[in-house]
Design a protein around this motif. Sequence first.
Motif, PDB file in Angstrom:
ATOM      1  N   LEU A   1      -9.195  -5.735   1.882  1.00 19.99           N
ATOM      2  CA  LEU A   1      -9.522  -5.060   0.636  1.00 19.99           C
ATOM      3  C   LEU A   1      -9.513  -3.539   0.742  1.00 19.99           C
ATOM      4  N   VAL A   2      -9.947  -3.025   1.901  1.00 14.36           N
ATOM      5  CA  VAL A   2     -10.296  -1.614   1.979  1.00 14.36           C
ATOM      6  C   VAL A   2      -9.131  -0.670   1.687  1.00 14.36           C
ATOM      7  N   LEU A   3      -7.961  -0.872   2.280  1.00 19.68           N
ATOM      8  CA  LEU A   3      -6.840   0.041   2.059  1.00 19.68           C
ATOM      9  C   LEU A   3      -6.369  -0.016   0.610  1.00 19.68           C
ATOM     10  N   ASN A   4      -6.303  -1.224   0.062  1.00 19.09           N
ATOM     11  CA  ASN A   4      -5.851  -1.381  -1.316  1.00 19.09           C
ATOM     12  C   ASN A   4      -6.825  -0.741  -2.305  1.00 19.09           C
ATOM     13  N   LEU A   5      -8.139  -0.898  -2.048  1.00 14.36           N
ATOM     14  CA  LEU A   5      -9.147  -0.325  -2.952  1.00 14.36           C
ATOM     15  C   LEU A   5      -9.179   1.199  -2.852  1.00 14.36           C
ATOM     16  N   LEU A   6      -9.083   1.722  -1.633  1.00 17.04           N
ATOM     17  CA  LEU A   6      -9.091   3.181  -1.463  1.00 17.04           C
ATOM     18  C   LEU A   6      -7.868   3.824  -2.109  1.00 17.04           C
ATOM     19  N   GLN A   7      -6.726   3.155  -2.011  1.00 21.09           N
ATOM     20  CA  GLN A   7      -5.512   3.707  -2.623  1.00 21.09           C
ATOM     21  C   GLN A   7      -5.602   3.694  -4.149  1.00 21.09           C
ATOM     22  N   LYS A   8      -6.387   2.778  -4.695  1.00 23.14           N
ATOM     23  CA  LYS A   8      -6.556   2.732  -6.150  1.00 23.14           C
ATOM     24  C   LYS A   8      -7.334   3.936  -6.672  1.00 23.14           C
ATOM     25  N   THR A   9      -8.088   4.580  -5.779  1.00 28.74           N
ATOM     26  CA  THR A   9      -8.818   5.789  -6.180  1.00 28.74           C
ATOM     27  C   THR A   9      -7.926   7.028  -6.139  1.00 28.74           C
ATOM     28  N   GLY A  10      -6.658   6.850  -5.781  1.00 30.60           N
ATOM     29  CA  GLY A  10      -5.724   7.964  -5.706  1.00 30.60           C
ATOM     30  C   GLY A  10      -5.491   8.474  -4.306  1.00 30.60           C
TER      31      GLY A  10
ATOM     32  N   VAL B   1     -16.428   0.649  -3.074  1.00 36.08           N
ATOM     33  CA  VAL B   1     -15.255   1.228  -2.405  1.00 36.08           C
ATOM     34  C   VAL B   1     -14.216   1.681  -3.427  1.00 36.08           C
ATOM     35  N   SER B   2     -14.109   0.955  -4.524  1.00 31.73           N
ATOM     36  CA  SER B   2     -13.140   1.327  -5.564  1.00 31.73           C
ATOM     37  C   SER B   2     -13.627   2.481  -6.429  1.00 31.73           C
ATOM     38  N   ASN B   3     -14.887   2.889  -6.215  1.00 35.94           N
ATOM     39  CA  ASN B   3     -15.447   4.022  -6.950  1.00 35.94           C
ATOM     40  C   ASN B   3     -15.191   5.299  -6.157  1.00 35.94           C
ATOM     41  N   LYS B   4     -14.492   6.242  -6.773  1.00 36.32           N
ATOM     42  CA  LYS B   4     -14.100   7.467  -6.061  1.00 36.32           C
ATOM     43  C   LYS B   4     -15.307   8.258  -5.568  1.00 36.32           C
ATOM     44  N   SER B   5     -16.449   8.107  -6.211  1.00 38.43           N
ATOM     45  CA  SER B   5     -17.658   8.844  -5.817  1.00 38.43           C
ATOM     46  C   SER B   5     -18.204   8.371  -4.474  1.00 38.43           C
ATOM     47  N   PHE B   6     -17.929   7.104  -4.129  1.00 38.41           N
ATOM     48  CA  PHE B   6     -18.444   6.547  -2.875  1.00 38.41           C
ATOM     49  C   PHE B   6     -17.350   6.396  -1.821  1.00 38.41           C
TER      50      PHE B   6
END
Length: 435
Positions: free
Chosen positions: A238-247, A391-396
Amino acid sequence: MLLCGIVAKALGAVYKIPLTLILGAKGLGIYQLVFPLFSLVLTISSSAMPTAISELVAKRKSSEAEAKQILKLSVCFLLVVGTCFSVLIFLFSNHLAFLQGNVLASNAFKAVAPTVVFAGLVSAFRGYFQGKLNMVPTAFSHVFEQFFKLLFGLLLGKLLLKFGIEWACVGALLGVCVSEICALLFLFLVFLKQKTKKSQQKPKEKNIVLFKMLLKSFFAVGLSNLILPLSLFVDSFLVLNLLQKTGMSLNMATSLWGIDSGVVSSLTNLPVVLGVALSAFVVPKLASSTTQRQQNISKSFFLSLFVVIPFFVVLLCCSYDIISILFSSNFDNTQILLASKLLSFAAGTTILLAILETQNAVLQGIGKMFVPLFSMSMALVVKIVVFVLFVSNKSFGIFGVEIAKYTFFAVAVFCNFVWFKAKRLKILELKKLFP
């Protein structure tokens, strides 16, 4: 045993420092993409076997002939299962790397595939010696395993670095395979040395009966042990895909995952070695006798907390200094600052993880394998939701991984605590500890 456990864990932690210097944050991120699946497969195929064998041998007070028969059956079983998993990992390595979001991990999966077979055989011999309450071979095998991983992992990683970061990861993982082979050879030689004392007794039970008993214990323990590596496995997908969704870029996401899972997690897991070492002691002792049960339980938790709490304070207060000293030559100032903040934030997980590991060891020792299975299953469901949300929240961002870890450990510890309370078993009773 505890000293060897500490030495082995220290070597494992030290290994990550020069490995990070060779691979960098990005390479360590690729390396850490492979390990969650590797740990998950090991848990399914072999990690539960030492506990299953040791419990079966200790609880039945098996004769030498029966204990060796149990060992032979487990070796055959793990050889078949390990080979199947190795072939599957090798064949589907490209698909696994693609699903994780970084195709550079493909060759690393191929490199780690054979290790599953050797690690399974190592676990069988460790379980045999633990069941005989002979902890010395297991303890030294852990030290040898970590030493040779340090030696060959760094050597092969450095040699293959000239072909690219992904090949350096392959070299480091081949070093893991070599270390398992060395540990297996050591345990086998110790076993052969003991084999000179031949027993005239024959096993009381037929092979099929012993095998059924072994499988029953293996699956019961394996299911509960499965949850933690399954949690890390889900994280890795999940982690790489979710982090990339934040830009975030793929390289940045991979580097952050490498810092969190390869550096921060290694440091926070270091003090938990006592809980892991205690697991090997607690299970056969509690399985073989019900006397002094509360005293053994209290001692286990006391020793775990006695070691972990000082580490927690150091990690919390000195995180920047620790990261600067260990990784300043390979991390830039931004990465050092981020890693130190992550380490300080994650310090509390050391206490929760130590308590959880000791709880699970005690529950397995008294034959309540499905209690930690239920507790950690509930925790895993909650963690996945928290993981995705944060993780999908750019603030965190990457801090969401640690928030999810706190959630997982806290929920699991609480559920286990409720069971202890219902059965009137105290985690730490000073009167029993110091009679």
